[in-house]
Structure formats: structure tokens, C-alpha cells
Scaffold this active site. Structure first.
Site, mmCIF file in Angstrom:
data_model
loop_
_atom_site.group_PDB
_atom_site.id
_atom_site.type_symbol
_atom_site.label_atom_id
_atom_site.label_comp_id
_atom_site.label_asym_id
_atom_site.label_seq_id
_atom_site.Cartn_x
_atom_site.Cartn_y
_atom_site.Cartn_z
ATOM 1 N N ASP A 167 0.853 -1.197 0.000
ATOM 2 C CA ASP A 167 0.000 0.000 0.000
ATOM 3 C C ASP A 167 0.887 1.245 0.000
ATOM 4 O O ASP A 167 1.697 1.426 0.907
ATOM 5 C CB ASP A 167 -0.889 -0.039 1.257
ATOM 6 C CG ASP A 167 -1.906 1.092 1.286
ATOM 7 O OD1 ASP A 167 -1.842 1.981 0.404
ATOM 8 O OD2 ASP A 167 -2.749 1.091 2.200
ATOM 9 N N ASP B 43 -3.300 2.499 -5.831
ATOM 10 C CA ASP B 43 -2.093 2.540 -4.997
ATOM 11 C C ASP B 43 -1.909 1.317 -4.109
ATOM 12 O O ASP B 43 -1.140 1.351 -3.163
ATOM 13 C CB ASP B 43 -2.074 3.819 -4.156
ATOM 14 C CG ASP B 43 -3.158 3.819 -3.092
ATOM 15 O OD1 ASP B 43 -4.202 3.176 -3.313
ATOM 16 O OD2 ASP B 43 -2.958 4.449 -2.045
ATOM 17 N N GLU B 44 -2.628 0.240 -4.403
ATOM 18 C CA GLU B 44 -2.498 -0.959 -3.570
ATOM 19 C C GLU B 44 -2.513 -2.209 -4.442
ATOM 20 O O GLU B 44 -3.155 -2.227 -5.488
ATOM 21 C CB GLU B 44 -3.683 -1.082 -2.604
ATOM 22 C CG GLU B 44 -3.835 0.068 -1.647
ATOM 23 C CD GLU B 44 -5.068 -0.067 -0.762
ATOM 24 O OE1 GLU B 44 -5.546 -1.206 -0.568
ATOM 25 O OE2 GLU B 44 -5.528 0.961 -0.266
HETATM 26 MG MG LIG Z 1 -2.747 3.929 0.165
#
Ligand SMILES: [Mg+2]
Length: 411
Positions: A9, A105-106
Site C-alpha cells: 500500500d 495505490d495498492e
Molecule cells: Mg494507500
């Protein structure tokens, strides 16, 4: 075999990417937010310094400024986020092609059977992403996806957390229920109503009881909490079919009357229908979500007797829902149109009981023509005439039209 799953993350992703382009942002509390002028003034992301002042994602700029008077705000640049998303996932991809993205974003990685052990890989990814791009990530390492995700939230920024089969009760069960994936607002309310506040309490409630409260998803939740999630990490190029497609928007001014609502509903339905067709899908259900001036949410749902991928029919249904719901009336602040109950498009299922074959065929042909015009000349090249009455209301920010925004696809 015991699995080794990582969840990676990026920390404060939007804000971190912006500070790559403007390093001075690192030194001050900063938030990425929509433009103030068009009332998209909501904090999308903030950096650590702003976090210290209590600035939260979802705050209005006005609220954020009150908490942190020196806050610097920057407008979002989705092209930059996409670029860095690909870059950091590229590093992850070197370890496995079982890489499942979860948002920009993960991602999860399944590194079971890899030459290096999971913790080593996690540390390597953390260091490499940081030195290559100046982005910090937090990584959760565990034996299933749910706990890996939980782990990446436990220590941040720039950290690795391991949760094992032996210590998950100790590490996870004391955490609040809402920290776990799958516990949304409605679920949380239900759990609290029954006096269940922690992940451990979910596990101890048992599958049967949870099922009676929450249906099938209750049973899932119990599996998650008890460490029994066995869902697999998908390959990077695998796509699950969408469960729903939605498009929502907060326009530059409130929707004052039914005509305003009509314009926006047509624009949103257009968006939804285009996405359905792009995925080769039709829907059986349409719902609308209206937020009024007091920010109350009202949701209404309606069904079709046949399957639909045409924007006018989606829009007509959405309008009908808006009109028939006594609880909803203009002015409204924002509106979402959602298509669900999705089935693959086939020509037969498009026909309804009255055999409107020709009409449906004509609609189909028009839609195909519209899609191909847009492919060549851009999304804005064709639209419903009703939208022309107030282009600003109906056509959104041109920067957002086209790909992923503002359409939401739930899988
Ligand atoms: Mg994040």
C-alpha cells in the site's frame, strides 16, 4: 500448503506523487483536492504533516483549512498517479505475476513458493520503491489476503507488518471491526447494534448468527475474522466481471428543479451505459443515490423486465425513481446512477415480452454508432440534446471524461 500473501500500500499516494513534482510540498502540510471554484473542494489525500493537524480524506477544503490554516492545496493529476502506479507495481511484478491490483495505490501479491521468503520480499519492495521513486509503502505479510491488507494498515508509513497463523488472534482480534475489509457503513451499524465492536468479537459470534444478521456476507465476514479467508490472488491480467457500474457527480451548483435533475441523470446514464457496453454487459436493475442539501443520502432501486444497456432507458428509469420517491425532492447536491444485476450482452436477452425487436435493434445500432464516433473523436463529441441545456451541469470536467472517472466499477 500455507500461503504467503503480501499487500503493498503506497502511503499518502496522491500527495507523495505531487511532492515528486514539487519537492517544496514535503516541507509543509499539504492536501490534494478538487478545485475550490467548482465545489469539488474535497480533500482526496494529504501528507503526514497535514495528518498531524487532523486533516482527513473527505474533509471539505473549508474544514481542512479550519484545522490547519497553513494548508497548501494542489489539484489532482490523475495521469501522474497512473504513471507512478504502474512504476511501483512494476517492481512488485518482478517477484510474481500473481499480482492483483486493489485501486491505484495498492496490490496483493502471492509469493508462495518463491525462492525468497515473504518477509525478505516485503522488505526489498519497501526499500526498492523508496529508493527508485521516493515513495514510501507499507506492506502486510500474512497467510491470506484479508490479514495481509490489515497488516499493511497497522504500521505506516514505510513499514512491514507480519501476521501469522500463530499470532493473528493476538494482533488482529483487538482491532475495531471496521478495520477489516468487507465491513462497510451499513454492516458496521448492524454489528454495533448487536454489541459487536472488534474483529475478535466477529470471530466469536459465529457463522450462523452472523448469517442471520447479514445474510451470506455475514458468513463471509466470520471467515475473514477467523483467519479462514481462502480467496486467491488473481493474475495481473485477469479481470473479474463487474458487479455494478455507477457514475456519480457533485455539480458546480445545486440541482434546483426537475429539469436540472434530468440533465444530470441523462449525463450520468450515458456514462454508465457506455461502460456497460464497453464491458459487453447489460443490466436488470438501476438505482439512484441522491444527496440533498443537508447531505442526507437517499437511495432508490428499480428493475427492468428485460436487460438493458441503453442510456435513454436507464435515464428514464432513474428519473422515474426520482419522481416516484416522496422522500426525494430538489434541490439536490449530488446524484449517482448505478446499474447492477449485470449479465453478459446477448442479442436474445435484449428482447422483452412485447417483442420490441425492431426498436431495440435500432437503439442498439445507434449506440454502436455513438460508441464508434466517441472512439474516434472523444467522449464529448456526441451527447443527448437535453445535456446541451446546461453543458457545465451535464458534461462534467472534460479532464474527467473518458476513462476511469467518474465511473465506478465494483467487481
Ligand atoms: Mg494507500
Amino acid at each position: 500448503m500455507k500461503r504467503s500473501i503480501l499487500h503493498v500500500d503506497c502511503n499518502n499516494f496522491f500527495a507523495s506523487v505531487e511532492s515528486i513534482y514539487d519537492p517544496s510540498l514535503r516541507e509543509v502540510p499539504c492536501a490534494v483536492s478538487g478545485s475550490k471554484q467548482d465545489r469539488h473542494g474535497i480533500v482526496l489525500a494529504k501528507n503526514e504533516l497535514a495528518k498531524k493537524f487532523g486533516v482527513k480524506t473527505g474533509d471539505t477544503i473549508w474544514q481542512a483549512m479550519e484545522k490547519c490554516p497553513g494548508l497548501r492545496t494542489v489539484e489532482p493529476h490523475f495521469d501522474r498517479y497512473n504513471k507512478f502506479s504502474k512504476l511501483f507495481k512494476g517492481i512488485c511484478f518482478e517477484y510474481t505475476d500473481l499480482l492483483e491490483s486493489f485501486g491505484i495505490d495498492e496490490c496483493w501479491l502471492d509469493v508462495t513458493g518463491n525462492r525468497k521468503d515473504a518477509l525478505t520480499i516485503a522488505e526489498e519492495i519497501r526499500c526498492r520503491v523508496k529508493s527508485a521513486y521516493g515513495l514510501t509503502v507499507s506492506v502486510g505479510v500474512s497467510f491470506n489476503k484479508i490479514f495481509a491488507k490489515l497488516g499493511s494498515d497497522m504500521k505506516k508509513p514505510d513499514a512491514v507488518t507480519v501476521i501469522t497463523e500463530d499470532d493473528f488472534r493476538e494482533k488482529v482480534w483487538g482491532l475495531p471491526a471496521e478495520d477489516m475489509l468487507g465491513v462497510g457503513r451499513a454492516t458496521l451499524k448492524c454489528l454495533r447494534g448487536h454489541g459487536v465492536y472488534t474483529i475478535g468479537e466477529i470471530a466469536c459470534t459465529g457463522a450462523e448468527t452472523l448469517r442471520s444478521w447479514l445474510g451470506k456476507s455475514g458468513e463471509e465476514l466470520w471467515k475473514y475474522a477467523a483467519g479462514l479467508d481462502n480467496s486467491r490472488v488473481m493474475r495481473f491480467d485477469e479481470k473479474t466481471p463487474p458487479k455494478s457500474v455507477s457514475s456519480g457527480y457533485t455539480p458546480y451548483r445545486d440541482l434546483e428543479n426537475e429539469n436540472d435533475v434530468r440533465i444530470l441523470i441523462y449525463a450520468l446514464s450515458e456514462n454508465v451505459a457506455a461502460q456497460l457496453r464497453r464491458h459487453g454487459l447489460c443490466c436488470r436493475t438501476v438505482s439512484i443515490n441522491v444527496r440533498d442539501k443537508e447531505l442526507n443520502h437517499i437511495c432508490r432501486q428499480g428493475h427492468f423486465s428485460c436487460t438493458i444497456s441503453d442510456s435513454s432507458r436507464i435515464a428514464e428509469k432513474a428519473l422515474e425513481l426520482f419522481r416516484s420517491s416522496c422522500g426525494i425532492s430538489a434541490p439536490a447536491r449530488s446524484l449517482t446512477v448505478c446499474a447492477s444485476d449485470l449479465v453478459p450482452y446477448t442479442e436474445e436477452v435484449q428482447l422483452d415480452l412485447w417483442g420490441e425487436t425492431q426498436r431495440e435493434e435500432r437503439r442498439d445500432n445507434i449506440n454502436r454508432a455513438v460508441d464508434s464516433i466517441r472512439k474516434r473523436y472523444g467522449y464529448g463529441a456526441v451527447c443527448h440534446a437535453v445535456i446541451m441545456q446546461d453543458k457545465r451541469l451535464g458534461m462534467f470536467d472534460p479532464k474527467l471524461i473518458g476513462d476511469a472517472h467518474p465511473v465506478g466499477i465494483r467487481r
